[in-house]
Structure formats: C-alpha cells, structure tokens
Enzyme design. Structure first.
Site, PDB file in Angstrom:
ATOM      1  N   ARG A  35       7.328  -4.479  -4.707  1.00  0.00           N
ATOM      2  CA  ARG A  35       6.127  -4.037  -3.988  1.00  0.00           C
ATOM      3  C   ARG A  35       4.908  -3.949  -4.891  1.00  0.00           C
ATOM      4  NH1 ARG A  35       9.119   1.301  -2.085  1.00  0.00           N
ATOM      5  NH2 ARG A  35       9.709   1.091  -4.281  1.00  0.00           N
ATOM      6  N   ASP A  54       9.423  -3.812  -9.628  1.00  0.00           N
ATOM      7  CA  ASP A  54       9.472  -3.494  -8.193  1.00  0.00           C
ATOM      8  C   ASP A  54       8.749  -4.566  -7.367  1.00  0.00           C
ATOM      9  OD1 ASP A  54       8.767  -2.252  -5.603  1.00  0.00           O
ATOM     10  OD2 ASP A  54       9.586  -0.433  -6.501  1.00  0.00           O
ATOM     11  N   CYS A  77       5.929  -2.705 -13.417  1.00  0.00           N
ATOM     12  CA  CYS A  77       7.311  -2.534 -12.977  1.00  0.00           C
ATOM     13  C   CYS A  77       7.779  -3.782 -12.229  1.00  0.00           C
ATOM     14  CB  CYS A  77       7.433  -1.311 -12.071  1.00  0.00           C
ATOM     15  SG  CYS A  77       9.136  -0.950 -11.569  1.00  0.00           S
ATOM     16  N   CYS A  96       8.545   5.331  -8.246  1.00  0.00           N
ATOM     17  CA  CYS A  96       9.264   4.316  -9.031  1.00  0.00           C
ATOM     18  C   CYS A  96      10.767   4.644  -9.067  1.00  0.00           C
ATOM     19  CB  CYS A  96       8.696   4.264 -10.447  1.00  0.00           C
ATOM     20  SG  CYS A  96       9.494   3.005 -11.469  1.00  0.00           S
ATOM     21  N   HIS A 144       3.828   2.929 -10.957  1.00  0.00           N
ATOM     22  CA  HIS A 144       3.606   3.180  -9.533  1.00  0.00           C
ATOM     23  C   HIS A 144       4.355   4.425  -9.110  1.00  0.00           C
ATOM     24  CE1 HIS A 144       7.566   1.657  -7.978  1.00  0.00           C
ATOM     25  NE2 HIS A 144       7.569   1.103  -9.165  1.00  0.00           N
TER      26      HIS A 144
END
Ligand code: CO
Length: 217
Positions: free
Chosen positions: A46, A44, A42, A101, A98
């Site tokens: 993080r 993302d 992803c 999400c 994750h």
C-alpha cells in the site's frame, strides 16, 4: 501459454497511455536516469513510492524492505545508497515509514514469527532506545509512535553511513528526510527530522539521546 495475461494486458495499456501524452517518453528515459530522490520505504503493497509522490518513472530511486529499516551492514541497502549518492547524485534521501506498519506491530508483539524476528530485532531496539517516550500509552498510540520513532532512528542511521558522511565532507548537496505515510487517507507527513549537514546530525543526535553524543558518531 502466457501466464498472468491480465498483467501484460494492463502493462500494454499503461505504456500506450503514456506514449499518447508523450511519444518520446520511453526513448528519452532509456538514454539515462537522473532521479533527485532516493526513497527508502516499507515493502508494504500500500506504500508505492512513485504513486504516493505522484512522480513518473525516472524520478525516484527506490529501496524497500520490511519496516523501512536501515541496517548499518546491509550491503544491499548500502549499495543502493552508494550508487544513488555517488553516481546518480541524488539530492534527497527520504526514509518513509507508514502508520499501521505490520513489521512494527510484529516487532512489538511477544509472539514468534520465524526468521523475520531476526530482522525485527532492529525495530525492537528502537523501542528499547525510546522506552521512556513510549511509557503509559495505549497499544495503538504506541504502535503509531513507534512507526514515527523508527523513521527518525533510520534517518540517523542513513546519516551515519560512510556514504552520506563522505558526501557531506566533500560539500555535496544532500538532505536526508524522515516522512510518514497515512494509509488511511493517502497523505504524507514530514516528521521534521531533516538533516543536511554534519552539524545538523549532531543536533539530531542531541535531541535523540538527550546528551552530547560522541558514541553515535
Ligand atoms: Co510497513
């Protein structure tokens, strides 16, 4: 005037710290890359592939998009995968989702989000495929389960690409993995959706669809 000076300062400090441990690190890496892993994850912020696996530059070939989706006709992803498998000869393709999400959450809520809703349709499809498994769950549990089911679905999509199919047919060593990352504690979990052959793909399809699937080949 230099923009974002703090980033360039931070970059210099990082490069210096690596050279202090290994003066030839960058000159060796500049000659070639031989990563064993292709990471599909992803976007993302993080969930950075190298940092999570604690691997240095040169070890992971990376493709990231919203909610780690493997779309059958995504030329961007397919090009990354072809180069990774056929030129770099990676031995492992990791699809890593994750928990929590935002892409999965947005796909499951009824609100409109604009253009991205067209991308998120792929995740809504995963929800539709797995509607029975998602019955009678509270919202948080369902989102977490959807994050896992999305990974398994995308593992299947990776396996069904011509790139991976051809690799297995010519006897290449190539394993596709489905993992999920917990942003609350930094720990990766293997979802036990590992596929390294056409036979194992058949097994995964049977498990996913609950039948002998010819449609999904
Ligand atoms: Co995400």
């Amino acid at each position: 005037m230099k923009k974002l000076k703090h980033i360039f300062d931070s970059n210099k400090a990082w490069a210096q710290s690596i050279i202090e441990n290994d003066p030839d690190f960058f000159s060796n890496l500049a000659k070639q890359q031989t990563p064993e892993y292709l990471w599909i994850g992803c976007s993302d912020s993080r969930v950075p592939a190298n940092q999570i696996m604690n691997l240095p530059p040169g070890e992971v070939f990376v493709h990231r998009n919203i909610a780690n989706v493997v779309v059958h006709t995504d030329m961007n992803l397919l090009s990354v995968m072809q180069y990774a498998v056929e030129v770099l000869k990676v031995k492992h393709i990791i699809v890593c989702g994750h928990y929590g999400c935002g892409g999965v959450k947005a796909a499951m809520d009824p609100d409109e989000h604009g253009l991205i809703d067209n991308w998120l349709r792929h995740i809504r499809d995963v929800g539709r495929f797995n509607a029975l498994k998602l019955q009678d769950m509270d919202e948080d549990t369902m989102i977490d389960r959807m994050c896992e089911l999305n990974v398994v679905e995308q593992v299947s999509n990776v396996c069904n690409t011509t790139i991976v199919q051809h690799a297995w047919k010519r006897g290449a060593e190539l394993c596709v993995h489905g993992w999920i990352y917990n942003i609350e504690n930094g720990i990766l979990k293997d979802l036990d959706a590992c596929v390294d052959s056409l036979q194992q793909l058949d097994d995964l399809n049977r498990e996913k669809w609950g039948m002998l699937s010819t449609l999904n080949k």
